[in-house]
Design a protein around this motif. Structure first.
Motif, PDB file in Angstrom:
ATOM      1  N   UNK A  90       0.814  -1.211   0.000  1.00 55.78           N
ATOM      2  CA  UNK A  90       0.000   0.000   0.000  1.00 55.78           C
ATOM      3  C   UNK A  90       0.847   1.260   0.000  1.00 55.78           C
ATOM      4  N   UNK A  91       1.900   1.277   0.816  1.00 52.35           N
ATOM      5  CA  UNK A  91       2.798   2.429   0.867  1.00 52.35           C
ATOM      6  C   UNK A  91       3.490   2.630  -0.483  1.00 52.35           C
ATOM      7  N   UNK A  92       3.944   1.528  -1.083  1.00 52.50           N
ATOM      8  CA  UNK A  92       4.616   1.593  -2.384  1.00 52.50           C
ATOM      9  C   UNK A  92       3.661   2.077  -3.474  1.00 52.50           C
ATOM     10  N   UNK A  93       2.410   1.573  -3.439  1.00 56.90           N
ATOM     11  CA  UNK A  93       1.431   1.965  -4.449  1.00 56.90           C
ATOM     12  C   UNK A  93       1.042   3.430  -4.324  1.00 56.90           C
ATOM     13  N   UNK A  94       1.021   3.962  -3.088  1.00 55.37           N
ATOM     14  CA  UNK A  94       0.725   5.381  -2.902  1.00 55.37           C
ATOM     15  C   UNK A  94       1.779   6.272  -3.563  1.00 55.37           C
ATOM     16  N   UNK A  95       2.987   5.754  -3.772  1.00 53.25           N
ATOM     17  CA  UNK A  95       4.085   6.538  -4.329  1.00 53.25           C
ATOM     18  C   UNK A  95       4.332   6.252  -5.804  1.00 53.25           C
ATOM     19  N   UNK A  96       3.771   5.161  -6.331  1.00 51.06           N
ATOM     20  CA  UNK A  96       4.065   4.773  -7.701  1.00 51.06           C
ATOM     21  C   UNK A  96       2.773   4.578  -8.492  1.00 51.06           C
ATOM     22  N   UNK A  97       2.824   3.727  -9.497  1.00 55.58           N
ATOM     23  CA  UNK A  97       1.681   3.471 -10.361  1.00 55.58           C
ATOM     24  C   UNK A  97       0.816   2.366  -9.769  1.00 55.58           C
ATOM     25  N   UNK A  98      -0.386   2.722  -9.321  1.00 60.02           N
ATOM     26  CA  UNK A  98      -1.255   1.774  -8.638  1.00 60.02           C
ATOM     27  C   UNK A  98      -1.784   0.697  -9.573  1.00 60.02           C
ATOM     28  N   UNK A  99      -1.994   1.051 -10.842  1.00 54.76           N
ATOM     29  CA  UNK A  99      -2.505   0.077 -11.809  1.00 54.76           C
ATOM     30  C   UNK A  99      -1.486  -1.029 -12.055  1.00 54.76           C
ATOM     31  N   UNK A 100      -0.213  -0.656 -12.189  1.00 56.10           N
ATOM     32  CA  UNK A 100       0.825  -1.667 -12.415  1.00 56.10           C
ATOM     33  C   UNK A 100       0.995  -2.570 -11.191  1.00 56.10           C
ATOM     34  N   UNK A 101       0.893  -1.982 -10.001  1.00 55.31           N
ATOM     35  CA  UNK A 101       0.964  -2.792  -8.779  1.00 55.31           C
ATOM     36  C   UNK A 101      -0.168  -3.808  -8.761  1.00 55.31           C
ATOM     37  N   UNK A 102      -1.374  -3.371  -9.124  1.00 58.83           N
ATOM     38  CA  UNK A 102      -2.535  -4.257  -9.148  1.00 58.83           C
ATOM     39  C   UNK A 102      -2.351  -5.389 -10.152  1.00 58.83           C
ATOM     40  N   UNK A 103      -1.876  -5.071 -11.362  1.00 56.02           N
ATOM     41  CA  UNK A 103      -1.725  -6.105 -12.390  1.00 56.02           C
ATOM     42  C   UNK A 103      -0.679  -7.138 -11.989  1.00 56.02           C
ATOM     43  N   UNK A 104       0.426  -6.679 -11.388  1.00 56.41           N
ATOM     44  CA  UNK A 104       1.475  -7.599 -10.955  1.00 56.41           C
ATOM     45  C   UNK A 104       0.962  -8.499  -9.834  1.00 56.41           C
ATOM     46  N   UNK A 105       0.197  -7.916  -8.918  1.00 55.13           N
ATOM     47  CA  UNK A 105      -0.369  -8.705  -7.822  1.00 55.13           C
ATOM     48  C   UNK A 105      -1.319  -9.779  -8.344  1.00 55.13           C
ATOM     49  N   UNK A 106      -2.151  -9.407  -9.317  1.00 57.00           N
ATOM     50  CA  UNK A 106      -3.094 -10.366  -9.904  1.00 57.00           C
ATOM     51  C   UNK A 106      -2.354 -11.535 -10.551  1.00 57.00           C
ATOM     52  N   UNK A 107      -1.236 -11.239 -11.197  1.00 56.47           N
ATOM     53  CA  UNK A 107      -0.435 -12.296 -11.817  1.00 56.47           C
ATOM     54  C   UNK A 107       0.115 -13.254 -10.754  1.00 56.47           C
ATOM     55  N   UNK A 108       0.617 -12.705  -9.637  1.00 61.54           N
ATOM     56  CA  UNK A 108       1.199 -13.554  -8.593  1.00 61.54           C
ATOM     57  C   UNK A 108       0.162 -14.470  -7.973  1.00 61.54           C
ATOM     58  N   UNK A 109      -1.002 -13.916  -7.576  1.00 64.91           N
ATOM     59  CA  UNK A 109      -1.969 -14.782  -6.898  1.00 64.91           C
ATOM     60  C   UNK A 109      -2.578 -15.810  -7.848  1.00 64.91           C
ATOM     61  N   UNK A 110      -2.660 -15.478  -9.128  1.00 63.30           N
ATOM     62  CA  UNK A 110      -3.203 -16.430 -10.096  1.00 63.30           C
ATOM     63  C   UNK A 110      -2.239 -17.586 -10.323  1.00 63.30           C
ATOM     64  N   UNK A 111      -0.943 -17.263 -10.439  1.00 61.64           N
ATOM     65  CA  UNK A 111       0.057 -18.318 -10.589  1.00 61.64           C
ATOM     66  C   UNK A 111       0.091 -19.205  -9.348  1.00 61.64           C
ATOM     67  N   UNK A 112      -0.066 -18.608  -8.161  1.00 63.01           N
ATOM     68  CA  UNK A 112      -0.076 -19.386  -6.920  1.00 63.01           C
ATOM     69  C   UNK A 112      -1.313 -20.270  -6.821  1.00 63.01           C
ATOM     70  N   UNK A 113      -2.430 -19.808  -7.401  1.00 61.81           N
ATOM     71  CA  UNK A 113      -3.644 -20.633  -7.421  1.00 61.81           C
ATOM     72  C   UNK A 113      -3.415 -21.899  -8.250  1.00 61.81           C
ATOM     73  N   UNK A 114      -2.701 -21.756  -9.367  1.00 63.23           N
ATOM     74  CA  UNK A 114      -2.340 -22.931 -10.165  1.00 63.23           C
ATOM     75  C   UNK A 114      -1.491 -23.877  -9.329  1.00 63.23           C
ATOM     76  N   UNK A 115      -0.555 -23.317  -8.541  1.00 66.83           N
ATOM     77  CA  UNK A 115       0.297 -24.142  -7.683  1.00 66.83           C
ATOM     78  C   UNK A 115      -0.511 -24.888  -6.630  1.00 66.83           C
ATOM     79  N   UNK A 116      -1.602 -24.272  -6.128  1.00 62.45           N
ATOM     80  CA  UNK A 116      -2.470 -24.973  -5.169  1.00 62.45           C
ATOM     81  C   UNK A 116      -3.030 -26.253  -5.796  1.00 62.45           C
ATOM     82  N   UNK A 117      -3.445 -26.158  -7.057  1.00 65.10           N
ATOM     83  CA  UNK A 117      -3.995 -27.320  -7.727  1.00 65.10           C
ATOM     84  C   UNK A 117      -2.977 -28.398  -7.995  1.00 65.10           C
TER      85      UNK A 117
END
Length: 452
Positions: A90-117
């Motif tokens: 949150x602190x990092x996103x307040x200082x940088x591009x919030x959209x890019x932070x969101x897209x990168x986060x979505x990629x990480x949790x989606x890849x981890x969901x595949x790992x759960x399976x």
């Protein structure tokens, strides 16, 4: 000490829906399109998060885990990473591009969901689940702030109410989609399929969602807008001190946390409860419980957002009374759900508290976004999530799973039923905290009037 940080021009793209003129005219088409995209990301966020509890029974049968272990992996283990990582994100996103932070986060949790399976042991599932929490920590706080910079004050309750329909839609899709795939194929295929979709959506966010100007809709008509290239940077610890030193922000967080203690405990164990103690099958869950979740929670989210927009114009105490009244009305119906001897009757009772239990979220998010500076919104949203998710997501499912294990010794056939009954006192704790919030809001309003 506050400093001024220069943001690269690529981080602030001109968005037609932002600026003082847009504030007067209301949100434009781009604002609604962005809201739709962010809502779908939130759907995936919650779908990935809830798949484990939705498919609890086949996972338990395959990996041989207890209710207590299930509570830990869906509760405390996940919440520790989800809430603590959200603060630096949150602190990092307040200082940088919030959209890019969101897209990168979505990629990480989606890849981890595949790992759960792909997990074959309980420790592997724990590691993958924690990584899902790391990714999802960067999902919601940046989205709150992006929405608040696309929608002016007076429309944010409705916009955030629509955004907060992501969880019920995600829950419903998780139940319907996840249970159907698991019933036809396996629980592993459900995780892999959802994860692949999330990776693709992360790319859509990265390339097609514009970063709005921070605070562009908060400028009064008689003020000159600040240059778009400069953003006052608030310190991490100064924002934390501000948040926890304000009774209004602290009480809305604690009240929401007490509410989430109930909602996450119920959400993470209801499918297992309905199947194991009420006699539902996985195919019946995929239809009837999915419809209940999708309709009732969505109605609760949207109705509460509209209520606070309407009632909040008269008094800010609406942010406290809307959730307090909703939770009070939910208690007798929740008790009926736990008592019901059959799953059709249980679902009939569950429909009412499923909507009313979520009267807290839109008011909580809207109040925090209204009460802090534009360049503190992401971190403040993360602090709100820290408190309410550490209490609710971290300890609610963990407590209920351990309570079920405790009761199973003497009541092996209805241990979850007895554990569910013990959640009722937490309803009244949450109501008391929201009533305390109402007093704090009245006190702040009186002090503001006295200072004029």
């Amino acid at each position: 000490m506050n400093t001024t940080q220069t943001v690269p021009p690529t981080d602030v793209a001109p968005a037609p829906a932002t600026g003082p003129a847009a504030s007067a005219a209301g949100p434009g088409a781009r604002a609604w399109w962005v809201l739709g995209v962010l809502c779908f990301v939130y759907v995936l966020n919650f779908l990935d998060r809830q798949l484990l509890s939705i498919l609890a029974k086949p996972i338990q049968d395959d990996l041989h885990i207890s209710d207590g272990q299930l509570g830990l992996i869906t509760g405390l283990y996940f919440a520790l990473f989800y809430t603590l990582i959200a603060l630096p994100v949150g602190w990092f996103a307040d200082k940088t591009n919030r959209v890019k932070v969101l897209s990168f986060a979505c990629f990480i949790w989606s890849a981890a969901t595949i790992a759960c399976g792909l997990s074959r042991t309980f420790p592997q599932l724990v590691a993958a689940r924690m990584t899902v929490g790391v990714g999802e920590a960067g999902g919601v706080p940046p989205s709150y702030a992006i929405i608040s910079d696309y929608f002016p004050s007076g429309t944010r309750g409705r916009a955030l109410g629509i955004y907060n329909m992501g969880p019920p839609i995600g829950m419903a899709m998780g139940v319907a989609f996840g249970a159907s795939i698991a019933d036809a194929y396996s629980w592993r295929d459900a995780f892999v399929s959802v994860g692949v979709i999330g990776v693709l959506v992360a790319l859509v966010v990265f390339f097609f969602v514009r970063e709005p100007k921070r605070g562009g809709l908060d400028i009064k008509k008689d003020e000159a807008p600040a240059p778009a290239s400069t953003v006052p940077a608030e310190g991490f610890w100064s924002t934390c001190r501000m948040f926890f030193n304000r009774p209004v922000l602290l009480l809305i967080s604690l009240g929401s946390g007490a509410t989430q203690f109930v909602t996450y405990a119920v959400l993470n164990f209801t499918t297992l409860f309905l199947m194991r103690e009420k006699g539902m099958t996985l195919s019946e869950v995929a239809v009837y419980y999915a419809l209940l979740i999708g309709i009732c929670v969505s109605a609760g989210m949207y109705a509460s957002g509209r209520l606070v927009d309407w009632l909040g114009k008269r008094s800010k105490t609406a942010y406290a009374y809307v959730p307090a009244v909703g939770l009070t009305l939910a208690v007798p119906f929740f008790a009926g759900f736990v008592w019901a001897p059959s799953w059709p009757l249980a679902l009939a009772f569950l429909a009412i508290p499923t909507g009313l239990n979520y009267f807290y979220l839109s008011p909580a998010v809207a109040l925090v976004q209204e009460e802090v500076k534009p360049n503190q919104r992401v971190l403040s949203g993360a602090l709100l999530l820290l408190v309410m998710n550490l209490i609710g997501l971290g300890f609610g499912p963990t407590y209920l799973g351990m309570a079920s294990d405790f009761f199973r010794v003497s009541h092996p056939d209805n241990s979850l039923q007895l554990a569910f009954y013990t959640l009722i006192p937490f309803y009244f704790l949450a109501v008391a905290l929201f009533l305390g919030l109402a007093r704090a809001l009245r006190r702040e309003a009186a002090e503001a009037e006295g200072a004029v």
